[in-house]
Design an enzyme around this catalytic site. Structure first.
Site, mmCIF file in Angstrom:
data_model
loop_
_atom_site.group_PDB
_atom_site.id
_atom_site.type_symbol
_atom_site.label_atom_id
_atom_site.label_comp_id
_atom_site.label_asym_id
_atom_site.label_seq_id
_atom_site.Cartn_x
_atom_site.Cartn_y
_atom_site.Cartn_z
ATOM 1 C CB SER A 244 -0.719 -0.423 1.505
ATOM 2 O OG SER A 244 -1.816 1.200 1.112
ATOM 3 C CG ASP A 483 -6.148 -2.953 -4.783
ATOM 4 O OD1 ASP A 483 -7.354 -2.215 -4.188
ATOM 5 O OD2 ASP A 483 -5.176 -2.594 -4.141
ATOM 6 C CG HIS A 520 -5.008 -1.375 -1.234
ATOM 7 N ND1 HIS A 520 -4.645 -1.173 -1.674
ATOM 8 C CD2 HIS A 520 -5.099 -1.049 0.384
ATOM 9 C CE1 HIS A 520 -3.905 -0.926 -1.012
ATOM 10 N NE2 HIS A 520 -4.177 -0.605 -0.235
#
Length: 539
Positions: A244, A483, A520
């Site tokens: 991330s 995601d 995600h």
């Protein structure tokens, strides 16, 4: 003449205790069993007053309403928390939580740090934790970069046995194998879990920085981390690993210090923030800043903006998971289908979001959310952007050289740094050219844009030039098809840009929806798909 009008308001009823929230959020359980009572509480507080107000004509007595007023237990909960925090703010303890996750080590740099946008930290702390043993020649160190709101506590330690946010990924024979590697994880500067951030005290005046804290970039965070590595005597990392926001930092570390980074792992990251993710983070910041308790960042001696933080977290949570997962997990089920619909959390998905916001709203500093999320928006490894920032740093270098020498007074320095941002004189309007550009398959690719239909083999030339320093660094790029915050095309773009630089040691892995529906958050949950790929790459 019209008769006078009288406002009749109900008195404030006593505060009642809320029911329990969700007791489980396990992704493996097909049915969550929230027992929060949504419709059984009488309206109270400002909601009660608003719903009970009736403007009555003085010439005739008031009549009963056609329908009863709705109850709003979700707002009652917010008001109860505000009342509790207000009481605490009058005590010596204060309302602000400590923003710490337990014992960690702290590196303090007494040397000032010049930030990309001209700010200076006269000194700063970096909170960190380590696992494994650093070998004799200090060649087995892995720097682990965190996501937006994570602390340095990625794994349990002897002094802090609480499970860390990557507990299953770190340890003997794990993806980050502590029998082989010395793993270091920091809390980024700008954060609130031990590293210097907006909630820290400014040594210049003994007060909290608040929104006097300078604007940060991913590269600034990495510079602080390399100060820590310097202090530990680590000249070269075995690998830079992150997911991330950490995936951004991992790439930035390699781009900034290619001779000091042996390998790069970037999971669910990007080489430049794209408009959708910027828009979502902007929305979170706006919701937070509109909370009156935010007080332009100066809330540390009063009630923190927990309402804005709760809503910001709910928005963020929507981007962290995927629609297919939620379809399987929640469907259209309601918390209690025997009761009438309500505006407060009613569907199971709503109770899940409500729980996420409730859990987090006092666990993280609101100003840190603003600063760290803005740093994510500013991230761009393109050559044009990097060149512009390098020029700014060169122009601002005199600040660092003259810092503390009295070359300018604090007032003069502050005046030179005043924000000159103004809102546009006229609001944005759709242009015919915008629609034409979307319809045209031959739209040229500019420095910071890429048509959605562009081939991943054709990354922007500006990005390729900006990532040229990574041409010889082995890199693992991992993405997840489900995601929506860092979509898979962004990992395709990283891999393609690296290959265009001449890098022949790029490993690109994409987990399809058949492998992961967690969106995600897959990097936190998928030990086999994510962890297995990392372990094989590092061997």
């Amino acid at each position: 003449m019209n008769a006078p009008r009288v406002v009749v308001a109900a008195t404030r009823p006593a505060v009642r205790q809320l029911g329990h929230r969700i007791t489980s959020t396990s992704t493996k359980s097909p049915s969550l069993r929230p027992i929060r009572h949504l419709h059984t509480q009488a309206p109270r507080s400002s909601q009660a007053a608003a719903s009970a107000e009736a403007v009555v004509d003085a010439e005739r007595p008031p009549s009963a309403s056609s329908n009863p007023a709705l109850s709003f237990p979700c707002l009652d909960a917010v008001e109860t928390r505000t009342q509790t925090l207000s009481r605490r703010s009058r005590s010596q303890a204060g309302p602000e939580p400590s923003y710490t996750t337990g014992q960690h080590q702290t590196f303090r740099s007494k040397d000032p740090l010049l930030l990309d946008w001209g700010g200076i930290l006269p000194e700063f702390d970096v909170a960190y934790e380590t696992w494994g043993t650093l070998n004799v020649d200090k060649s087995n160190a892995i720097l682990l970069h965190t996501g937006l709101s994570a602390s340095s506590h990625a794994h349990s330690t002897a002094t802090n046995p609480k499970p860390g946010w990557w507990e299953r990924f770190i340890g003997p024979s794990c993806p980050l194998d502590t029998d082989k590697y010395f793993v270091i994880c920091t809390n980024v500067i700008g954060g609130c879990y031990g590293s210097t951030g907006p909630s820290s005290v400014d040594p210049a005046n003994g007060q909290r920085y608040a929104t006097r804290f300078p604007i940060l970039t991913m590269e600034d965070m990495v510079r602080a981390q390399f100060r820590l590595l310097d202090n530990m005597g680590i000249e070269r990392l075995y690998a830079s690993v992150g997911s991330s926001m950490g995936g951004m930092q991992s790439l930035a570390a390699g781009a900034m210090e290619p001779e000091r980074v042996g390998r790069i792992v970037s999971v669910s990251g990007c080489a430049r923030s794209h408009p959708y993710s910027i828009a979502m983070r902007h929305t979170q910041r706006q919701v937070l800043m509109m909370d009156p308790a935010w007080a332009r960042g100066f809330y540390y001696s009063s009630v923190p903006p927990h309402m804005g933080m709760k809503l910001a977290r709910e928005i963020a949570t929507v981007t962290y998971r995927s629609g297919p997962e939620w379809e399987q997990r929640f469907g259209r089920r309601r918390a209690d289908s025997s009761r009438p619909p309500a505006f407060c959390p009613d569907f199971l998905i709503e109770t899940y979001l409500d729980h996420a916001g409730e859990k987090w709203c006092l666990e993280y500093d609101a100003n840190s959310l603003l600063y760290v999320s803005k740093a994510m928006d500013l991230f761009d490894l393109g050559a044009e952007h990097r060149s512009r920032v390098a020029e700014m740093r060169q122009q601002n270098a005199r600040k660092l050289k003259d810092y503390g020498k009295g070359a300018t007074t604090p007032a003069e320095e502050a005046k030179s740094d005043l924000c000159t941002l103004t809102l546009p004189a006229t609001p944005y309007e759709e242009q015919d050219a915008d629609a034409a550009a979307l319809d045209s398959p031959s739209t040229p690719t500019t420095a910071n844009t890429q048509p959605p239909t562009a081939s991943p083999a054709d990354p922007p030339s500006d990005l390729v030039r900006g990532m040229a320093s990574l041409a010889s660094t082995p890199t693992l790029v991992l993405g997840v098809a489900s995601d929506i915050l860092f979509p898979a095309w962004q990992q395709h773009e990283i891999a393609a840009a690296l290959r265009k630089t001449g890098n022949a040691r790029v490993t690109h892995v994409e987990l399809g929806e058949d492998k992961s529906l967690f969106g995600h958050d897959t990097f936190l949950l998928d030990l086999e798909g994510v962890g297995g790929s990392i372990k094989r790459f590092l061997e």
